[in-house]
Design an enzyme around this catalytic site. Structure first.
Site, PDB file in Angstrom:
ATOM      1  N   ASP A 170       0.912   0.367   3.373  1.00 64.65           N
ATOM      2  CA  ASP A 170      -0.192   1.079   3.999  1.00 64.65           C
ATOM      3  C   ASP A 170       0.001   1.063   5.524  1.00 64.65           C
ATOM      4  O   ASP A 170       0.988   0.506   6.014  1.00 64.65           O
ATOM      5  CB  ASP A 170      -1.521   0.477   3.565  1.00 64.65           C
ATOM      6  CG  ASP A 170      -1.713  -0.966   4.004  1.00 64.65           C
ATOM      7  OD1 ASP A 170      -0.991  -1.442   4.908  1.00 64.65           O
ATOM      8  OD2 ASP A 170      -2.606  -1.633   3.447  1.00 64.65           O
ATOM      9  N   PRO A 199       0.379  -0.562 -24.532  1.00 62.49           N
ATOM     10  CA  PRO A 199      -0.639  -0.232 -23.540  1.00 62.49           C
ATOM     11  C   PRO A 199      -1.392  -1.470 -23.044  1.00 62.49           C
ATOM     12  O   PRO A 199      -1.575  -2.443 -23.771  1.00 62.49           O
ATOM     13  CB  PRO A 199      -1.590   0.703 -24.281  1.00 62.49           C
ATOM     14  CG  PRO A 199      -0.880   1.126 -25.503  1.00 62.49           C
ATOM     15  CD  PRO A 199       0.138   0.092 -25.821  1.00 62.49           C
TER      16      PRO A 199
END
Length: 138
Positions: free
Chosen positions: A16, A58
């Site tokens: 970031d 998953p």
């Protein structure tokens, strides 16, 4: 239980404006580390999908604690291991180390899943050979 280790170099696009890894990127690292854990056991996702006719595994729960930031150019080590094996679900712990220090710890709970005839997902028992390898000390 079976474990694996891999090195990741932090890339510019992972960071970031504060020059630290944007936290969702860690979850991508850990997902790739889960795949690498299965690869290290000898079971690629292609094998799982094509030969075993499973969708994969998953995620049903994940949690992380952040202790130390990582920055562009850092080379980190991710150690991954199975923590519990159920009939159709299993737990994994990922620990990311930066310069030898524990930077992040993440736990995952995943399920072995297949498509039903109507196309929906359903948990299925983990195949015996994969379960045996998960329980080994790799």
């Amino acid at each position: 239980m079976f474990h694996n280790e891999r090195q990741v170099q932090i890339e510019w696009g992972d960071c970031d404006p504060a020059d630290i890894v944007f936290y969702p990127r860690y979850f991508a690292y850990f997902d790739a580390s889960t795949g690498a854990l299965f690869e290290a056991m000898g079971f690629s996702l292609r094998y799982i999908r094509d030969e075993l006719k499973a969708v994969g595994f998953p995620m049903v729960d994940t949690r992380s604690q952040f202790f130390k930031p990582s920055k562009y150019g850092d080379k980190v080590i991710i150690k991954s291991e199975f923590t519990e094996i159920g009939r159709a679900s299993f737990g994994i712990r990922h620990r990311l180390f930066n310069e030898g220090d524990l930077a992040i710890e993440c736990t995952e709970k995943r399920v072995w899943a297949c498509h039903t005839l109507d196309g929906s997902l359903k948990a299925k028992a983990i195949p015996d050979d994969i379960r045996a390898k998960m329980l080994s000390h790799g």
